[in-house]
Design a protein around this motif. Sequence first.
Motif, PDB file in Angstrom:
ATOM      1  N   ASP B 272     -21.586  78.372  23.015  1.00 33.35           N
ATOM      2  CA  ASP B 272     -22.441  77.014  21.714  1.00 33.35           C
ATOM      3  C   ASP B 272     -21.933  75.792  22.116  1.00 33.35           C
ATOM      4  O   ASP B 272     -20.888  75.449  22.051  1.00 33.35           O
ATOM      5  CB  ASP B 272     -22.532  78.196  20.743  1.00 33.35           C
ATOM      6  N   ALA B 273     -23.225  75.321  21.275  1.00 35.14           N
ATOM      7  CA  ALA B 273     -22.716  73.749  21.023  1.00 35.14           C
ATOM      8  C   ALA B 273     -22.089  72.938  20.010  1.00 35.14           C
ATOM      9  O   ALA B 273     -22.974  74.165  18.893  1.00 35.14           O
ATOM     10  CB  ALA B 273     -23.976  72.771  21.641  1.00 35.14           C
ATOM     11  N   VAL B 274     -21.321  73.072  19.667  1.00 36.22           N
ATOM     12  CA  VAL B 274     -20.929  72.773  18.141  1.00 36.22           C
ATOM     13  C   VAL B 274     -20.420  71.609  18.090  1.00 36.22           C
ATOM     14  O   VAL B 274     -20.530  70.737  18.909  1.00 36.22           O
ATOM     15  CB  VAL B 274     -19.812  74.124  18.009  1.00 36.22           C
ATOM     16  N   LYS B 275     -20.154  71.672  15.892  1.00 34.58           N
ATOM     17  CA  LYS B 275     -19.617  69.851  16.352  1.00 34.58           C
ATOM     18  C   LYS B 275     -18.060  70.363  15.912  1.00 34.58           C
ATOM     19  O   LYS B 275     -18.016  71.398  14.882  1.00 34.58           O
ATOM     20  CB  LYS B 275     -19.997  69.544  15.041  1.00 34.58           C
ATOM     21  N   LEU B 276     -17.039  69.332  16.640  1.00 32.41           N
ATOM     22  CA  LEU B 276     -15.081  70.332  15.347  1.00 32.41           C
ATOM     23  C   LEU B 276     -15.182  68.667  14.796  1.00 32.41           C
ATOM     24  O   LEU B 276     -15.648  67.402  15.228  1.00 32.41           O
ATOM     25  CB  LEU B 276     -15.356  69.771  16.452  1.00 32.41           C
ATOM     26  N   MET B 277     -14.581  68.602  13.950  1.00 27.13           N
ATOM     27  CA  MET B 277     -13.674  67.595  13.070  1.00 27.13           C
ATOM     28  C   MET B 277     -11.971  67.446  12.534  1.00 27.13           C
ATOM     29  O   MET B 277     -11.390  68.709  12.500  1.00 27.13           O
ATOM     30  CB  MET B 277     -14.762  67.773  11.875  1.00 27.13           C
ATOM     31  N   VAL B 278     -11.919  66.022  12.862  1.00 27.57           N
ATOM     32  CA  VAL B 278     -10.163  66.112  12.567  1.00 27.57           C
ATOM     33  C   VAL B 278     -10.473  65.110  11.387  1.00 27.57           C
ATOM     34  O   VAL B 278     -11.137  64.045  12.107  1.00 27.57           O
ATOM     35  CB  VAL B 278      -9.715  65.384  13.368  1.00 27.57           C
ATOM     36  N   ARG B 279      -9.817  65.522  10.285  1.00 28.29           N
ATOM     37  CA  ARG B 279      -9.060  64.582   9.699  1.00 28.29           C
ATOM     38  C   ARG B 279      -8.450  62.989   9.883  1.00 28.29           C
ATOM     39  O   ARG B 279      -8.167  64.088  10.638  1.00 28.29           O
ATOM     40  CB  ARG B 279      -8.777  64.866   8.135  1.00 28.29           C
ATOM     41  N   PRO B 280      -8.946  62.111   9.372  1.00 30.96           N
ATOM     42  CA  PRO B 280      -7.872  61.051   9.647  1.00 30.96           C
ATOM     43  C   PRO B 280      -6.362  61.096   9.730  1.00 30.96           C
ATOM     44  O   PRO B 280      -5.629  61.203  10.630  1.00 30.96           O
ATOM     45  CB  PRO B 280      -8.505  60.038   9.396  1.00 30.96           C
ATOM     46  N   VAL B 346      -4.809  73.794  13.744  1.00 29.13           N
ATOM     47  CA  VAL B 346      -5.452  74.550  12.484  1.00 29.13           C
ATOM     48  C   VAL B 346      -5.786  73.502  11.432  1.00 29.13           C
ATOM     49  O   VAL B 346      -6.441  73.521  10.450  1.00 29.13           O
ATOM     50  CB  VAL B 346      -4.303  75.234  12.029  1.00 29.13           C
ATOM     51  N   ASP B 347      -5.702  72.274  12.261  1.00 26.57           N
ATOM     52  CA  ASP B 347      -6.083  70.973  11.648  1.00 26.57           C
ATOM     53  C   ASP B 347      -7.820  70.460  12.040  1.00 26.57           C
ATOM     54  O   ASP B 347      -8.225  69.397  12.171  1.00 26.57           O
ATOM     55  CB  ASP B 347      -5.299  69.691  11.499  1.00 26.57           C
ATOM     56  N   VAL B 348      -8.273  71.184  13.271  1.00 24.08           N
ATOM     57  CA  VAL B 348      -9.657  71.310  13.878  1.00 24.08           C
ATOM     58  C   VAL B 348     -10.691  72.259  13.224  1.00 24.08           C
ATOM     59  O   VAL B 348      -9.892  73.650  12.980  1.00 24.08           O
ATOM     60  CB  VAL B 348      -9.536  71.184  15.121  1.00 24.08           C
ATOM     61  N   THR B 349     -11.540  71.067  12.562  1.00 24.88           N
ATOM     62  CA  THR B 349     -12.115  71.965  11.953  1.00 24.88           C
ATOM     63  C   THR B 349     -14.226  72.698  12.475  1.00 24.88           C
ATOM     64  O   THR B 349     -14.504  71.678  13.133  1.00 24.88           O
ATOM     65  CB  THR B 349     -12.726  71.301  10.348  1.00 24.88           C
ATOM     66  N   LEU B 350     -14.093  73.563  12.969  1.00 28.99           N
ATOM     67  CA  LEU B 350     -15.822  73.879  13.395  1.00 28.99           C
ATOM     68  C   LEU B 350     -16.648  73.818  12.408  1.00 28.99           C
ATOM     69  O   LEU B 350     -16.540  74.806  10.976  1.00 28.99           O
ATOM     70  CB  LEU B 350     -15.396  75.154  14.283  1.00 28.99           C
ATOM     71  N   ILE B 351     -17.043  72.809  12.511  1.00 33.58           N
ATOM     72  CA  ILE B 351     -18.505  72.697  10.981  1.00 33.58           C
ATOM     73  C   ILE B 351     -19.187  73.439  11.193  1.00 33.58           C
ATOM     74  O   ILE B 351     -19.586  74.132  12.219  1.00 33.58           O
ATOM     75  CB  ILE B 351     -18.771  72.040  11.579  1.00 33.58           C
ATOM     76  N   GLY B 352     -19.222  74.250  10.244  1.00 33.98           N
ATOM     77  CA  GLY B 352     -20.300  75.307   9.541  1.00 33.98           C
ATOM     78  C   GLY B 352     -19.340  76.961   9.955  1.00 33.98           C
ATOM     79  O   GLY B 352     -19.961  77.718   9.604  1.00 33.98           O
ATOM     80  N   GLY B 353     -18.189  76.526  10.356  1.00 39.31           N
ATOM     81  CA  GLY B 353     -17.292  77.703  11.020  1.00 39.31           C
ATOM     82  C   GLY B 353     -17.098  78.564  10.081  1.00 39.31           C
ATOM     83  O   GLY B 353     -16.799  79.551   9.838  1.00 39.31           O
ATOM     84  N   GLY B 354     -17.094  77.948   8.092  1.00 40.82           N
ATOM     85  CA  GLY B 354     -16.590  79.334   7.355  1.00 40.82           C
ATOM     86  C   GLY B 354     -15.189  79.126   7.028  1.00 40.82           C
ATOM     87  O   GLY B 354     -14.907  77.590   7.127  1.00 40.82           O
ATOM     88  N   GLY B 355     -14.991  80.123   6.832  1.00 41.86           N
ATOM     89  CA  GLY B 355     -13.961  80.171   6.102  1.00 41.86           C
ATOM     90  C   GLY B 355     -12.551  79.232   6.269  1.00 41.86           C
ATOM     91  O   GLY B 355     -12.387  79.015   7.891  1.00 41.86           O
TER      92      GLY B 355
END
Lengths: 291, 356
Positions: B272-280, B346-355
């Motif tokens: 799957d193509a996904v978006k990941l997010m890391v808060r600064p 644990v601090d890398v968030t999969l956007i739309g990945g749920g809880g």
Amino acid sequence: MSATAYPAECPAGRNRLIVLMLLVPGLLALLCTFLLPMAWLARASLSAGGMTAFGSELTLANYRAALTDPFYWQVGLNTLWLGVTVSVFAVLLGYPIALFLARTQSRWRGVLTALAVAPLLTSAVVRTYGWMVLLGDRGVINSTLAALSLTDAPIRLSNNSLGANIALIEILMPYAILAMLAGFGRLNPALEEAAAMLGANRLRVFWRIILPLSLPGVLTGALLVFVLAISSFVTPRLMGGGRVFVLGTEIYSEATVTLNWPLAAALAMILLGIFSTVIVLYQRALRGLEG
Amino acid sequence: MADPHIIVEDLVKTYPGAARPSVDHVSFALPRGEMLALLGPSGCGKTTILRMIAGLIDPTAGHIRLNGREISQIPVYRRNMGMVFQAYALFPHMTVAENVAFGLEMRNIPKSERAQKVARALDMVKLGGLGDRRVTQLSGGQQQRCAIARSLVIEPELLLLDEPLSNLDAKLRDEMRDEIRDIQRRTGVTAIFVTHDQDEALSMADRLAVMSAGRLEQIGTPRQIFDAPASEFVAGFIGAGNFFPGRISAPGLAEVEGIGTLAFDGAGTPGDAVKLMVRPHRLKLAQDAAPGPNRFAGQVEKVTYRGQILTLAVDVAGRRMLADMHTHAGALPQTGDRITLTVAPVDVTLIGGGGA
């Protein structure tokens, strides 16, 4: 503090000087066209009665003549009554229009406002003749009624104070609308919404919010129409057919027919006194409204 | 939610002549006693929703249910809702007490009872003794309190607040923020407020509804919204974030072009193509430059000193990343330094990945 107390390079002093210089043309114009004639009028009202040549002695005879003659008292009362009825009806009829214009979101608002005050583009004389055509014994209304056999004799709509009232109300209504619009600044749709949220239906919103907040505008409109009505003379004279006597018509006939300028001047000063009283009362009322 | 106090269902508002609806099929439910923030940029439709609930605007379609009863046909003056307007909308021709008493008067509450309730409401908002003042004599904060007292004294079903803090200066805003929260908790009134300020929303609300272009992007607790944003829009609107487009290579691992492998919390479907997010603020300085997953080597482009924290703008393989460092007495990174940032999976968030 005078402007000359400061050296010319001082900015505050120079600003003051510029302000004073900018005031000069206007003040001069006022002096020549208003203050001097008023002073002359006041002086004329204190001259000996008779023709236009005034003596040098001062006398209150003109005021005595005006205030002791029951005819002039009647004229004064007629004038006040005309002012009251015309201002009440002009404001009553103009209020819904002004309220609509103040509250509408329509993009035609500017056009509608211009239409509401467009009658001011024609002179009061022309509009008075228009009313004579409509209201005369053989005017549009009476001939229509007669043609429909609804009336046997014409209804007297002109050459009396009813005609003067009708014409003045229509002629002065645009002023009432304009003045009310200017005085409706405190009306605010959010206040009506707030009142509705608190449980006020449309009628209560009107009585408790819109009406009290629009009163300053109503008062201004009424004052303007009242002042214009009590000083009018063309319309009462033409629509009254010589049977309506108000201060305006009497001053006119004393000045141009009888040529008793001192008495005309005294009557004018009395009218001025009525103006001043009304304006003081208006200011008091306005202060009371706005707390 | 066992017994929602208010339910909004498929709510739509389309203004005549508008290309797209201002509010586009929005649904949410709110339990009794909770405070919901409608959050979004200006023009996202949040105020329109609030005004439809209030009854000031008619919905084009959809339902609004209060205690299970449809209310969209009930006129505004019978809805029994309290509203605090953005500019307060206090009646300028009445005193403070008259303003607060207005709603009671409309309900024909007898005068003596009215006076008692008004006094109690004014005490609650710390305006006791100011009842005889003209509202024009009040300061901005006092006007706000008066507006709150006026809307709560009628014991409304719902308290609605339209950008309640936007007209106050910064210091007063913090004070009123706590105050409004406190009053809402004490009275237990169900409340909905509209704001474009994420701090305000995070700190005041039990639940956040993030809106964009008329649509509801996500609804959840502040923590859910912040830690598990459902979309890049939500993630970007609530706090800053570094976003990486990638492709899942194995459960819990994603390949990001130019960066390498990112290990994240969760699984995902390989391919799957996904978006990941890391808060600064989750990024840390690595002590060494060893390669590996979750490492970002780059050059410091800009350093912004903000007192407690230092924000670094770092060029990582042509991509600008933001990192917040706690300031301390020792040496801090300078512009031009080559550094390596690291982040825990644990601090890398999969956007739309749920809880989370």
